[in-house]
Design an enzyme around this catalytic site. Sequence first.
Site, PDB file in Angstrom:
ATOM      1  N   SER A 210      16.134  -3.092   8.127  1.00  0.00           N
ATOM      2  CA  SER A 210      16.141  -2.425   6.820  1.00  0.00           C
ATOM      3  C   SER A 210      16.194  -3.480   5.728  1.00  0.00           C
ATOM      4  O   SER A 210      16.531  -4.646   5.986  1.00  0.00           O
ATOM      5  CB  SER A 210      17.393  -1.543   6.722  1.00  0.00           C
ATOM      6  OG  SER A 210      17.525  -0.976   5.442  1.00  0.00           O
TER       7      SER A 210
ATOM      8  N   TYR B 255      26.372   0.648   8.093  1.00  0.00           N
ATOM      9  CA  TYR B 255      24.905   0.676   8.222  1.00  0.00           C
ATOM     10  C   TYR B 255      24.342  -0.736   8.057  1.00  0.00           C
ATOM     11  O   TYR B 255      23.529  -1.196   8.870  1.00  0.00           O
ATOM     12  CB  TYR B 255      24.314   1.631   7.178  1.00  0.00           C
ATOM     13  CG  TYR B 255      22.806   1.774   7.261  1.00  0.00           C
ATOM     14  CD1 TYR B 255      22.215   2.615   8.197  1.00  0.00           C
ATOM     15  CD2 TYR B 255      21.970   1.064   6.406  1.00  0.00           C
ATOM     16  CE1 TYR B 255      20.825   2.751   8.276  1.00  0.00           C
ATOM     17  CE2 TYR B 255      20.586   1.184   6.474  1.00  0.00           C
ATOM     18  CZ  TYR B 255      20.016   2.030   7.412  1.00  0.00           C
ATOM     19  OH  TYR B 255      18.646   2.155   7.496  1.00  0.00           O
TER      20      TYR B 255
END
Length: 275
Positions: free
Chosen positions: A142, A155
Amino acid sequence: MTTLQGRVAVVTGAGSGIGRATAQLLAQRGCKLAISDVNAAGLSETAELIQAAGGEVLQHTLDVADRAAVYAYADTVAEAWGGANIVINNAGVALAQPVKELNYADWEWVFNINFWGVVHGTHAFMPQLLAGEAGHIVNISSLFGLIGVPSQAAYCASKFAVRGFNESLRGELDGTQVNITSVHPGGIDTNIAAASRFTAGPDGKRDKAGAVKAFKQAAITSPEQAAQQIVQGIERNTPRVVIGRDAKFVGTVERLLPTGYHGLLRRYLNKLSES
Ligand SMILES: NC(=O)c1ccc[n+]([C@@H]2O[C@H](COP(=O)([O-])OP(=O)(O)OC[C@H]3O[C@@H](n4cnc5c(N)ncnc54)[C@H](O)[C@@H]3O)[C@@H](O)[C@H]2O)c1
Protein backbone atom coordinates in the site's frame (compact mmCIF):
# COMPACT_ATOMS: atom_id res chain seq x y z
CA MET A 1 6.93 -11.99 -18.11
CA THR A 2 6.62 -11.00 -21.73
CA THR A 3 3.65 -13.16 -22.67
CA LEU A 4 0.54 -13.73 -20.55
CA GLN A 5 -1.33 -15.92 -23.03
CA GLY A 6 -2.03 -19.37 -21.57
CA ARG A 7 -0.48 -18.63 -18.16
CA VAL A 8 -2.17 -19.82 -14.97
CA ALA A 9 -2.84 -16.83 -12.70
CA VAL A 10 -3.88 -17.09 -9.04
CA VAL A 11 -5.64 -14.07 -7.50
CA THR A 12 -6.71 -13.97 -3.84
CA GLY A 13 -9.41 -11.58 -2.64
CA ALA A 14 -10.84 -11.65 -6.16
CA GLY A 15 -14.45 -11.16 -5.02
CA SER A 16 -14.22 -7.37 -5.10
CA GLY A 17 -12.17 -4.30 -5.99
CA ILE A 18 -8.59 -4.56 -7.20
CA GLY A 19 -8.57 -8.37 -7.12
CA ARG A 20 -11.69 -8.65 -9.29
CA ALA A 21 -10.47 -6.05 -11.83
CA THR A 22 -7.02 -7.67 -12.03
CA ALA A 23 -8.49 -11.15 -12.51
CA GLN A 24 -10.77 -9.85 -15.29
CA LEU A 25 -7.89 -8.10 -17.06
CA LEU A 26 -5.61 -11.14 -16.85
CA ALA A 27 -8.42 -13.28 -18.29
CA GLN A 28 -8.76 -10.79 -21.16
CA ARG A 29 -5.02 -11.21 -21.77
CA GLY A 30 -5.47 -14.95 -22.15
CA CYS A 31 -4.59 -16.22 -18.65
CA LYS A 32 -6.49 -19.05 -16.97
CA LEU A 33 -7.73 -17.68 -13.65
CA ALA A 34 -7.72 -19.44 -10.26
CA ILE A 35 -9.64 -17.01 -8.09
CA SER A 36 -10.47 -17.15 -4.40
CA ASP A 37 -12.06 -15.10 -1.63
CA VAL A 38 -13.81 -15.53 1.73
CA ASN A 39 -16.81 -13.82 0.17
CA ALA A 40 -18.38 -16.62 -1.90
CA ALA A 41 -21.07 -14.38 -3.43
CA GLY A 42 -18.61 -11.74 -4.63
CA LEU A 43 -16.33 -14.45 -5.94
CA SER A 44 -19.12 -16.05 -7.99
CA GLU A 45 -19.90 -12.65 -9.53
CA THR A 46 -16.26 -12.30 -10.58
CA ALA A 47 -16.26 -15.83 -12.02
CA GLU A 48 -19.44 -15.07 -13.98
CA LEU A 49 -17.93 -11.84 -15.36
CA ILE A 50 -14.82 -13.71 -16.52
CA GLN A 51 -16.82 -16.57 -18.07
CA ALA A 52 -19.22 -14.17 -19.79
CA ALA A 53 -16.20 -12.56 -21.45
CA GLY A 54 -14.99 -15.99 -22.64
CA GLY A 55 -12.37 -16.57 -19.94
CA GLU A 56 -11.46 -19.79 -18.12
CA VAL A 57 -11.86 -19.69 -14.35
CA LEU A 58 -11.65 -21.90 -11.24
CA GLN A 59 -13.23 -20.46 -8.09
CA HIS A 60 -12.61 -21.50 -4.49
CA THR A 61 -13.74 -20.06 -1.19
CA LEU A 62 -10.50 -19.53 0.70
CA ASP A 63 -9.42 -17.71 3.84
CA VAL A 64 -5.83 -16.61 3.18
CA ALA A 65 -5.17 -16.52 6.94
CA ASP A 66 -5.68 -20.31 7.09
CA ARG A 67 -2.22 -21.69 6.31
CA ALA A 68 -3.28 -25.32 5.80
CA ALA A 69 -6.13 -24.25 3.51
CA VAL A 70 -3.77 -22.13 1.37
CA TYR A 71 -1.38 -25.09 0.95
CA ALA A 72 -4.29 -27.41 0.08
CA TYR A 73 -5.49 -24.81 -2.42
CA ALA A 74 -2.05 -24.68 -4.09
CA ASP A 75 -2.28 -28.47 -4.56
CA THR A 76 -5.76 -28.08 -6.05
CA VAL A 77 -4.50 -25.53 -8.60
CA ALA A 78 -1.57 -27.80 -9.49
CA GLU A 79 -3.89 -30.80 -9.98
CA ALA A 80 -6.31 -28.80 -12.12
CA TRP A 81 -3.88 -26.87 -14.30
CA GLY A 82 -0.39 -28.19 -13.64
CA GLY A 83 0.74 -25.29 -11.46
CA ALA A 84 0.62 -21.50 -11.25
CA ASN A 85 2.73 -19.05 -13.26
CA ILE A 86 1.44 -15.83 -11.68
CA VAL A 87 0.40 -15.44 -8.02
CA ILE A 88 -1.27 -12.24 -6.86
CA ASN A 89 -1.59 -12.07 -3.09
CA ASN A 90 -4.19 -9.33 -2.97
CA ALA A 91 -6.71 -10.21 -0.21
CA GLY A 92 -6.65 -7.57 2.49
CA VAL A 93 -8.61 -5.77 5.18
CA ALA A 94 -8.39 -2.32 6.78
CA LEU A 95 -8.59 -1.17 10.35
CA ALA A 96 -8.79 2.41 11.61
CA GLN A 97 -8.08 2.50 15.31
CA PRO A 98 -5.61 4.49 17.45
CA VAL A 99 -2.88 2.39 19.10
CA LYS A 100 -4.19 3.06 22.62
CA GLU A 101 -7.49 1.41 21.64
CA LEU A 102 -6.06 -1.53 19.69
CA ASN A 103 -6.36 -4.94 21.28
CA TYR A 104 -4.38 -8.02 20.28
CA ALA A 105 -7.37 -9.58 18.54
CA ASP A 106 -7.43 -6.60 16.14
CA TRP A 107 -3.66 -6.78 15.54
CA GLU A 108 -3.89 -10.49 14.84
CA TRP A 109 -6.90 -10.09 12.52
CA VAL A 110 -5.05 -7.55 10.34
CA PHE A 111 -1.71 -9.35 10.38
CA ASN A 112 -3.19 -12.82 9.78
CA ILE A 113 -4.80 -11.59 6.56
CA ASN A 114 -2.59 -8.76 5.28
CA PHE A 115 0.81 -10.18 6.20
CA TRP A 116 0.49 -13.91 6.85
CA GLY A 117 -1.94 -14.27 3.92
CA VAL A 118 0.81 -12.93 1.65
CA VAL A 119 3.45 -15.17 3.23
CA HIS A 120 1.26 -18.30 2.99
CA GLY A 121 0.37 -17.57 -0.65
CA THR A 122 4.00 -16.98 -1.58
CA HIS A 123 5.37 -20.06 0.21
CA ALA A 124 2.61 -22.41 -0.92
CA PHE A 125 2.97 -21.54 -4.62
CA MET A 126 6.76 -21.03 -4.72
CA PRO A 127 7.62 -24.63 -5.73
CA GLN A 128 5.16 -24.38 -8.66
CA LEU A 129 6.56 -21.01 -9.75
CA LEU A 130 10.16 -22.23 -9.57
CA ALA A 131 9.26 -25.38 -11.54
CA GLY A 132 7.73 -23.43 -14.45
CA GLU A 133 9.53 -21.71 -17.32
CA ALA A 134 8.57 -18.25 -15.98
CA GLY A 135 6.90 -17.08 -12.81
CA HIS A 136 5.75 -13.84 -11.24
CA ILE A 137 4.62 -12.96 -7.71
CA VAL A 138 2.63 -9.79 -7.01
CA ASN A 139 2.18 -8.92 -3.36
CA ILE A 140 -0.11 -6.01 -2.61
CA SER A 141 1.28 -3.60 -0.04
CA SER A 142 0.00 0.00 0.00
CA LEU A 143 0.92 3.66 0.02
CA PHE A 144 0.54 2.91 3.75
CA GLY A 145 3.51 0.56 3.34
CA LEU A 146 5.57 3.67 2.50
CA ILE A 147 4.26 6.11 5.14
CA GLY A 148 2.84 5.86 8.65
CA VAL A 149 -0.60 7.36 9.28
CA PRO A 150 -2.42 8.11 12.57
CA SER A 151 -5.10 5.50 13.43
CA GLN A 152 -3.54 3.10 10.89
CA ALA A 153 -0.66 1.64 12.93
CA ALA A 154 -1.77 -1.99 12.57
CA TYR A 155 -2.64 -1.63 8.88
CA CYS A 156 0.56 0.32 8.10
CA ALA A 157 2.71 -2.15 10.04
CA SER A 158 1.19 -5.06 8.08
CA LYS A 159 1.82 -3.29 4.77
CA PHE A 160 5.38 -2.21 5.72
CA ALA A 161 5.95 -5.89 6.58
CA VAL A 162 4.72 -6.95 3.13
CA ARG A 163 7.07 -4.44 1.54
CA GLY A 164 10.04 -5.73 3.59
CA PHE A 165 9.13 -9.29 2.63
CA ASN A 166 8.86 -8.36 -1.05
CA GLU A 167 12.13 -6.46 -1.20
CA SER A 168 14.05 -9.21 0.60
CA LEU A 169 12.55 -11.94 -1.55
CA ARG A 170 13.40 -9.97 -4.70
CA GLY A 171 17.08 -10.29 -3.80
CA GLU A 172 16.69 -14.03 -3.21
CA LEU A 173 14.94 -14.58 -6.54
CA ASP A 174 17.69 -12.84 -8.47
CA GLY A 175 19.02 -15.24 -11.08
CA THR A 176 15.87 -17.38 -11.10
CA GLN A 177 13.05 -17.25 -13.63
CA VAL A 178 10.67 -15.94 -10.95
CA ASN A 179 10.16 -12.20 -10.46
CA ILE A 180 8.29 -10.20 -7.86
CA THR A 181 6.42 -6.90 -7.91
CA SER A 182 5.62 -4.96 -4.74
CA VAL A 183 2.43 -2.95 -5.34
CA HIS A 184 1.71 0.28 -3.44
CA PRO A 185 -1.70 1.70 -4.32
CA GLY A 186 -2.91 5.09 -3.15
CA GLY A 187 -6.66 5.58 -2.79
CA ILE A 188 -8.50 3.09 -5.02
CA ASP A 189 -12.28 3.32 -5.18
CA THR A 190 -13.21 -0.07 -3.68
CA ASN A 191 -15.17 -1.50 -0.77
CA ILE A 192 -12.16 -1.59 1.59
CA ALA A 193 -13.09 1.38 3.80
CA ALA A 194 -16.75 0.36 4.07
CA ALA A 195 -15.68 -3.18 5.07
CA SER A 196 -13.10 -1.93 7.59
CA ARG A 197 -13.07 -2.22 11.37
CA PHE A 198 -13.26 1.34 12.60
CA THR A 199 -13.22 3.31 15.82
CA ALA A 200 -11.55 6.58 14.72
CA GLY A 201 -10.08 7.96 11.51
CA PRO A 202 -6.72 9.70 10.90
CA ASP A 203 -8.41 13.02 11.81
CA GLY A 204 -9.46 11.55 15.20
CA LYS A 205 -13.19 11.68 14.36
CA ARG A 206 -15.34 8.73 15.48
CA ASP A 207 -17.49 8.82 12.38
CA LYS A 208 -17.20 5.81 10.11
CA ALA A 209 -19.75 7.07 7.56
CA GLY A 210 -17.83 10.36 7.31
CA ALA A 211 -14.51 8.52 6.98
CA VAL A 212 -15.90 6.27 4.23
CA LYS A 213 -17.19 9.39 2.41
CA ALA A 214 -13.77 11.07 2.76
CA PHE A 215 -12.10 7.88 1.48
CA LYS A 216 -14.42 7.83 -1.55
CA GLN A 217 -13.46 11.45 -2.32
CA ALA A 218 -9.77 10.69 -1.89
CA ALA A 219 -9.89 7.43 -3.88
CA ILE A 220 -9.04 9.00 -7.23
CA THR A 221 -8.07 5.78 -9.02
CA SER A 222 -10.48 3.08 -10.21
CA PRO A 223 -9.84 -0.64 -9.61
CA GLU A 224 -9.63 -1.05 -13.39
CA GLN A 225 -6.84 1.56 -13.61
CA ALA A 226 -5.05 -0.17 -10.73
CA ALA A 227 -5.38 -3.51 -12.55
CA GLN A 228 -3.83 -2.01 -15.73
CA GLN A 229 -0.76 -0.96 -13.77
CA ILE A 230 -0.47 -4.27 -11.93
CA VAL A 231 -0.63 -6.24 -15.18
CA GLN A 232 1.86 -3.88 -16.81
CA GLY A 233 4.13 -4.44 -13.79
CA ILE A 234 4.03 -8.19 -14.50
CA GLU A 235 4.69 -7.72 -18.22
CA ARG A 236 7.59 -5.32 -17.65
CA ASN A 237 8.90 -7.01 -14.52
CA THR A 238 8.70 -3.78 -12.50
CA PRO A 239 10.00 -4.29 -8.94
CA ARG A 240 7.79 -1.59 -7.37
CA VAL A 241 4.49 -0.31 -8.75
CA VAL A 242 3.13 2.82 -7.06
CA ILE A 243 -0.46 3.41 -8.18
CA GLY A 244 -2.15 6.80 -8.42
CA ARG A 245 -0.84 10.36 -8.45
CA ASP A 246 -1.69 10.63 -4.72
CA ALA A 247 0.61 7.71 -3.89
CA LYS A 248 3.34 8.98 -6.22
CA PHE A 249 3.18 12.46 -4.65
CA VAL A 250 3.10 11.28 -1.02
CA GLY A 251 5.80 8.68 -1.75
CA THR A 252 8.04 11.46 -3.07
CA VAL A 253 7.33 13.67 -0.04
CA GLU A 254 8.30 10.76 2.24
CA ARG A 255 11.62 10.34 0.44
CA LEU A 256 12.36 14.09 0.72
CA LEU A 257 11.08 14.48 4.31
CA PRO A 258 11.40 11.00 5.85
CA THR A 259 10.55 12.24 9.36
CA GLY A 260 8.74 15.46 8.46
CA TYR A 261 5.88 14.37 6.23
CA HIS A 262 3.28 14.18 9.02
CA GLY A 263 2.61 17.96 9.05
CA LEU A 264 1.89 18.00 5.31
CA LEU A 265 -0.24 14.90 5.64
CA ARG A 266 -2.27 16.46 8.48
CA ARG A 267 -3.04 19.54 6.37
CA TYR A 268 -4.09 17.31 3.47
CA LEU A 269 -6.40 15.21 5.72
CA ASN A 270 -7.92 18.35 7.26
CA LYS A 271 -8.67 19.73 3.81
CA LEU A 272 -10.32 16.44 2.87
CA SER A 273 -12.54 16.26 5.96
CA GLU A 274 -13.61 19.94 5.42
CA SER A 275 -14.63 19.35 1.79
N1 LIG B 1 -8.52 0.45 -1.97
C1 LIG B 1 -7.44 1.09 -1.61
O1 LIG B 1 -7.42 2.34 -1.53
C2 LIG B 1 -6.18 0.33 -1.31
C3 LIG B 1 -5.00 1.07 -1.14
C4 LIG B 1 -3.84 0.40 -0.86
C5 LIG B 1 -3.83 -0.99 -0.78
N2 LIG B 1 -4.98 -1.67 -0.94
C6 LIG B 1 -4.91 -3.13 -0.83
O2 LIG B 1 -5.46 -3.72 -1.99
C7 LIG B 1 -5.93 -5.03 -1.68
C8 LIG B 1 -7.32 -5.21 -2.26
O3 LIG B 1 -8.22 -4.36 -1.56
P1 LIG B 1 -9.44 -3.61 -2.26
O4 LIG B 1 -9.20 -2.18 -2.10
O5 LIG B 1 -9.71 -4.18 -3.59
O6 LIG B 1 -10.59 -3.97 -1.20
P2 LIG B 1 -11.94 -4.80 -1.32
O7 LIG B 1 -12.51 -4.81 0.06
O8 LIG B 1 -12.78 -4.30 -2.43
O9 LIG B 1 -11.41 -6.26 -1.70
C9 LIG B 1 -10.70 -7.06 -0.77
C10 LIG B 1 -11.16 -8.51 -0.94
O10 LIG B 1 -10.39 -9.32 -0.02
C11 LIG B 1 -11.30 -10.28 0.52
N3 LIG B 1 -10.82 -10.79 1.80
C12 LIG B 1 -10.85 -10.18 3.01
N4 LIG B 1 -10.36 -11.02 3.95
C13 LIG B 1 -10.02 -12.17 3.31
C14 LIG B 1 -9.46 -13.39 3.75
N5 LIG B 1 -9.19 -13.64 5.04
N6 LIG B 1 -9.22 -14.35 2.82
C15 LIG B 1 -9.53 -14.15 1.52
N7 LIG B 1 -10.08 -13.02 1.06
C16 LIG B 1 -10.32 -12.04 1.95
C17 LIG B 1 -12.61 -9.52 0.68
O11 LIG B 1 -13.71 -10.40 0.83
C18 LIG B 1 -12.65 -8.70 -0.60
O12 LIG B 1 -13.31 -9.39 -1.63
C19 LIG B 1 -5.85 -5.16 -0.16
O13 LIG B 1 -4.68 -5.88 0.19
C20 LIG B 1 -5.73 -3.72 0.30
O14 LIG B 1 -5.09 -3.61 1.55
C21 LIG B 1 -6.15 -1.04 -1.22
